[in-house]
Scaffold this motif. Sequence first.
Motif, PDB file in Angstrom:
ATOM      1  N   THR A 433     -11.374  -9.471   0.437  1.00  0.00           N
ATOM      2  CA  THR A 433     -10.360  -8.876   1.316  1.00  0.00           C
ATOM      3  C   THR A 433     -10.854  -8.850   2.760  1.00  0.00           C
ATOM      4  OG1 THR A 433      -9.969  -7.426  -0.557  1.00  0.00           O
ATOM      5  CG2 THR A 433      -8.739  -6.928   1.449  1.00  0.00           C
ATOM      6  N   LYS A 434     -12.152  -8.595   2.921  1.00  0.00           N
ATOM      7  CA  LYS A 434     -12.714  -8.498   4.279  1.00  0.00           C
ATOM      8  C   LYS A 434     -12.841  -9.859   4.953  1.00  0.00           C
ATOM      9  CE  LYS A 434     -15.569  -4.345   3.958  1.00  0.00           C
ATOM     10  NZ  LYS A 434     -16.889  -3.958   3.457  1.00  0.00           N
ATOM     11  N   ASN A 435     -12.797 -10.945   4.186  1.00  0.00           N
ATOM     12  CA  ASN A 435     -13.004 -12.280   4.770  1.00  0.00           C
ATOM     13  C   ASN A 435     -11.856 -13.233   4.421  1.00  0.00           C
ATOM     14  OD1 ASN A 435     -15.962 -12.045   5.820  1.00  0.00           O
ATOM     15  ND2 ASN A 435     -16.065 -11.283   3.722  1.00  0.00           N
ATOM     16  N   PRO A 436     -10.645 -12.920   4.892  1.00  0.00           N
ATOM     17  CA  PRO A 436      -9.489 -13.728   4.488  1.00  0.00           C
ATOM     18  C   PRO A 436      -9.578 -15.186   4.958  1.00  0.00           C
ATOM     19  CG  PRO A 436      -8.914 -12.199   6.258  1.00  0.00           C
ATOM     20  CD  PRO A 436     -10.294 -11.833   5.814  1.00  0.00           C
ATOM     21  N   GLU A 437     -10.148 -15.391   6.171  1.00  0.00           N
ATOM     22  CA  GLU A 437     -10.235 -16.756   6.705  1.00  0.00           C
ATOM     23  C   GLU A 437     -11.064 -17.653   5.814  1.00  0.00           C
ATOM     24  OE1 GLU A 437     -11.582 -17.593  10.906  1.00  0.00           O
ATOM     25  OE2 GLU A 437     -10.127 -15.950  11.185  1.00  0.00           O
ATOM     26  N   GLU A 438     -12.247 -17.134   5.426  1.00  0.00           N
ATOM     27  CA  GLU A 438     -13.143 -17.923   4.580  1.00  0.00           C
ATOM     28  C   GLU A 438     -12.496 -18.203   3.226  1.00  0.00           C
ATOM     29  OE1 GLU A 438     -14.182 -15.546   6.584  1.00  0.00           O
ATOM     30  OE2 GLU A 438     -15.772 -16.499   7.763  1.00  0.00           O
ATOM     31  N   VAL A 439     -11.727 -17.193   2.736  1.00  0.00           N
ATOM     32  CA  VAL A 439     -11.058 -17.388   1.448  1.00  0.00           C
ATOM     33  C   VAL A 439     -10.082 -18.549   1.550  1.00  0.00           C
ATOM     34  CG1 VAL A 439      -9.485 -16.354  -0.241  1.00  0.00           C
ATOM     35  CG2 VAL A 439     -11.348 -14.985   0.728  1.00  0.00           C
ATOM     36  N   ASN A 440      -9.309 -18.580   2.666  1.00  0.00           N
ATOM     37  CA  ASN A 440      -8.350 -19.668   2.867  1.00  0.00           C
ATOM     38  C   ASN A 440      -9.024 -21.017   2.909  1.00  0.00           C
ATOM     39  OD1 ASN A 440      -5.764 -18.730   2.779  1.00  0.00           O
ATOM     40  ND2 ASN A 440      -5.828 -17.936   4.899  1.00  0.00           N
ATOM     41  N   LEU A 441     -10.095 -21.086   3.708  1.00  0.00           N
ATOM     42  CA  LEU A 441     -10.833 -22.352   3.822  1.00  0.00           C
ATOM     43  C   LEU A 441     -11.348 -22.804   2.460  1.00  0.00           C
ATOM     44  CD1 LEU A 441     -12.815 -21.759   7.150  1.00  0.00           C
ATOM     45  CD2 LEU A 441     -11.069 -23.505   6.730  1.00  0.00           C
ATOM     46  N   TYR A 442     -11.842 -21.847   1.697  1.00  0.00           N
ATOM     47  CA  TYR A 442     -12.359 -22.165   0.362  1.00  0.00           C
ATOM     48  C   TYR A 442     -11.238 -22.739  -0.495  1.00  0.00           C
ATOM     49  CZ  TYR A 442     -14.314 -21.688  -4.324  1.00  0.00           C
ATOM     50  OH  TYR A 442     -14.745 -21.941  -5.598  1.00  0.00           O
ATOM     51  N   LEU A 443     -10.087 -22.081  -0.430  1.00  0.00           N
ATOM     52  CA  LEU A 443      -8.970 -22.516  -1.268  1.00  0.00           C
ATOM     53  C   LEU A 443      -8.454 -23.893  -0.844  1.00  0.00           C
ATOM     54  CD1 LEU A 443      -7.040 -19.138  -1.684  1.00  0.00           C
ATOM     55  CD2 LEU A 443      -8.548 -20.278  -3.328  1.00  0.00           C
ATOM     56  N   GLN A 444      -8.709 -24.227   0.456  1.00  0.00           N
ATOM     57  CA  GLN A 444      -8.297 -25.563   0.918  1.00  0.00           C
ATOM     58  C   GLN A 444      -9.319 -26.628   0.537  1.00  0.00           C
ATOM     59  OE1 GLN A 444      -7.639 -25.022   5.136  1.00  0.00           O
ATOM     60  NE2 GLN A 444      -6.086 -23.463   4.696  1.00  0.00           N
ATOM     61  N   PHE A 453     -20.048 -16.268   0.191  1.00  0.00           N
ATOM     62  CA  PHE A 453     -19.584 -15.054  -0.500  1.00  0.00           C
ATOM     63  C   PHE A 453     -20.710 -14.414  -1.308  1.00  0.00           C
ATOM     64  CE2 PHE A 453     -15.520 -17.574  -0.235  1.00  0.00           C
ATOM     65  CZ  PHE A 453     -14.920 -16.761   0.711  1.00  0.00           C
ATOM     66  N   VAL A 454     -21.466 -15.270  -2.009  1.00  0.00           N
ATOM     67  CA  VAL A 454     -22.578 -14.735  -2.809  1.00  0.00           C
ATOM     68  C   VAL A 454     -23.526 -13.952  -1.901  1.00  0.00           C
ATOM     69  CG1 VAL A 454     -24.585 -15.310  -4.244  1.00  0.00           C
ATOM     70  CG2 VAL A 454     -22.435 -16.542  -4.564  1.00  0.00           C
ATOM     71  N   GLY A 455     -23.812 -14.541  -0.727  1.00  0.00           N
ATOM     72  CA  GLY A 455     -24.711 -13.897   0.230  1.00  0.00           C
ATOM     73  C   GLY A 455     -24.203 -12.532   0.642  1.00  0.00           C
ATOM     74  N   GLN A 456     -22.881 -12.457   0.934  1.00  0.00           N
ATOM     75  CA  GLN A 456     -22.272 -11.184   1.346  1.00  0.00           C
ATOM     76  C   GLN A 456     -22.402 -10.127   0.251  1.00  0.00           C
ATOM     77  OE1 GLN A 456     -20.535 -10.528   4.443  1.00  0.00           O
ATOM     78  NE2 GLN A 456     -21.678 -12.371   4.975  1.00  0.00           N
ATOM     79  N   ILE A 457     -22.157 -10.581  -0.964  1.00  0.00           N
ATOM     80  CA  ILE A 457     -22.202  -9.637  -2.092  1.00  0.00           C
ATOM     81  C   ILE A 457     -23.623  -9.144  -2.331  1.00  0.00           C
ATOM     82  CG2 ILE A 457     -21.851  -9.423  -4.592  1.00  0.00           C
ATOM     83  CD1 ILE A 457     -19.594 -11.676  -4.038  1.00  0.00           C
ATOM     84  N   ASN A 479     -10.271 -18.315  -8.125  1.00  0.00           N
ATOM     85  CA  ASN A 479      -9.305 -19.092  -8.882  1.00  0.00           C
ATOM     86  C   ASN A 479      -7.981 -18.371  -9.022  1.00  0.00           C
ATOM     87  OD1 ASN A 479     -10.152 -21.640  -9.508  1.00  0.00           O
ATOM     88  ND2 ASN A 479     -11.410 -20.989 -11.242  1.00  0.00           N
ATOM     89  N   ASP A 480      -8.103 -17.026  -9.257  1.00  0.00           N
ATOM     90  CA  ASP A 480      -6.897 -16.212  -9.380  1.00  0.00           C
ATOM     91  C   ASP A 480      -6.036 -16.360  -8.105  1.00  0.00           C
ATOM     92  OD1 ASP A 480      -7.752 -15.427 -11.769  1.00  0.00           O
ATOM     93  OD2 ASP A 480      -8.383 -13.388 -11.172  1.00  0.00           O
ATOM     94  N   ARG A 481      -6.738 -16.418  -6.947  1.00  0.00           N
ATOM     95  CA  ARG A 481      -5.996 -16.495  -5.688  1.00  0.00           C
ATOM     96  C   ARG A 481      -5.346 -17.843  -5.471  1.00  0.00           C
ATOM     97  NH1 ARG A 481      -8.201 -12.169  -1.558  1.00  0.00           N
ATOM     98  NH2 ARG A 481      -8.879 -10.703  -3.152  1.00  0.00           N
ATOM     99  N   LYS A 482      -5.881 -18.881  -6.124  1.00  0.00           N
ATOM    100  CA  LYS A 482      -5.285 -20.220  -6.006  1.00  0.00           C
ATOM    101  C   LYS A 482      -3.858 -20.200  -6.542  1.00  0.00           C
ATOM    102  CE  LYS A 482      -8.954 -23.633  -6.068  1.00  0.00           C
ATOM    103  NZ  LYS A 482      -9.865 -24.365  -6.929  1.00  0.00           N
ATOM    104  N   ASN A 483      -3.657 -19.481  -7.640  1.00  0.00           N
ATOM    105  CA  ASN A 483      -2.362 -19.535  -8.319  1.00  0.00           C
ATOM    106  C   ASN A 483      -1.330 -18.588  -7.722  1.00  0.00           C
ATOM    107  OD1 ASN A 483      -3.779 -21.275  -9.998  1.00  0.00           O
ATOM    108  ND2 ASN A 483      -4.503 -19.543 -11.227  1.00  0.00           N
TER     109      ASN A 483
END
Length: 483
Positions: A433-444, A453-457, A479-483
């Motif tokens: 949730t805190k990193n929406p941009e990176e999530v988008n890039l990942y999904l692309q 992400f692992v590093g952040q966690i 993966n859940d966010r892909k769908n």
Amino acid sequence: MIYEPVIGLEVHIQLLTESKIFCSCSTRFGAEPNSQVCPVCLGMPGVLPVLNKKVVEYALKLAIATNSKINHRSIIARKNYFYPDLPKGYQISQYEEPFCEFGSIEIQVDGRESRKIGLTRIHMEEDAGKSMHSESYVSENESLVDVNRCGVPLLEIVSEPDFRSSKEVSAYLTRLRQIVRYLGICDGNMEEGSLRCDANISIRPQGQKELGVKTELKNMNSISAVEKALDYEIKRQIAVLDDGGIIQQQTLLWNANKNIVEPMRSKEYAHDYRYFPEPDLLPIVITEEWIEQIRAKMPELPLVKKQRFMSEYQIPEYDAIVLTDDPSVADYFESVAKKVKDKKAASNWVMGEVLRALKEINCDIKEFSLTPDSLAEIIQLVEEDKINLKIGKKVFEECLSTGASPSKIIKEKGLVQISDKSEIYAIVDDILTKNPEEVNLYLQGKEKLLGFFVGQIMRETQGKANPKTVNEVLKQKLNDRKN
Ligand SMILES: [Zn+2]
């Protein structure tokens, strides 16, 4: 013209007996000069030497370890020469009929097939004293003599001229040093002079049977110095022959400061030793029964231990070589390996963390504060997923600096691994949730961001999250966010 070097070695090892070879004086290193002497080791008239039985036992151990032929009867000889550090005027040694002959030592160079270096003989003798010429307390025109070393027991190991390169020589010295350490008969310390090596060296055109004229190299006090000195001398001899010159038979000293060899003054080695049987000592008689007694008490030797480690603990040959280099390290590893399921992990920890820490604090493994039990405990905690590997290494450092037990450190510092999925779910959700941009890039398709992400966690959990669970949950959530 391609030349081939032919090298033979004479190695002296100082035996770790409490007392000298023919009297009861102490052999302790570093004592006040001339404080460990008596009429026997000074060779006063009217005294008689008595052979130290321990010296023969140690010699027998080395004879057995090198598969030598042990002579049941051997003779002790006098080697006569004058030198200020030898007040007796002779050294007690063995000449004709040494106590053992025809042994061998196996070496391996650069992963090539192993090769046997023949041993001409091994014999017992006493050491001479020490002259001091260049110490700070000696003025330019004087020398001092310390005779504490007179009568300290030595074994001389004479090899056949079987070496064809300096690399083979250093492999041999390394193996020999390892063997005497395993046997516990010598500490193998070249810097302190308890293992000394002289080399005979000649060169000949490749394919020629006949030997060239040899020189003798002395004064090398580390294995790397021996290698350097030999390489230098091989090059020097080749240059002389290529120039149309001839090699002079002479004794050369390695000068470690200048990295060159220098000729010894000729008078110093023009000896005629006039050997004759020592009239004060009886021949040494070694019974088959005595040999069998020693054989029964022989420790496991390096090559046998290496093979056993490979088969018993299923570790790679490289690991087994590193772990058996020093017998105390091998014992440490075994104590750890016996307690844990993952033997390769035990090997990694000892080869990695333990050896590194020992080097850093300049400590012998016998004095290492982290016991095999504590290390086994850390490995088990990792095995049982109670902590991850990274935290394990942190715990290792803490154990070293505080001396506390691993479980106590984990408890006090709250280092227990977070493996609970629901807890990790929450953290993963939070990070995504805190990193929406990176999530988008990942999904692309920028899948490399998984590491981000692992590093952040891991940062969020101070490294305590179970990395395997984190990866699983993360992939699932993304993966859940892909769908
Ligand atoms: Zn003495």
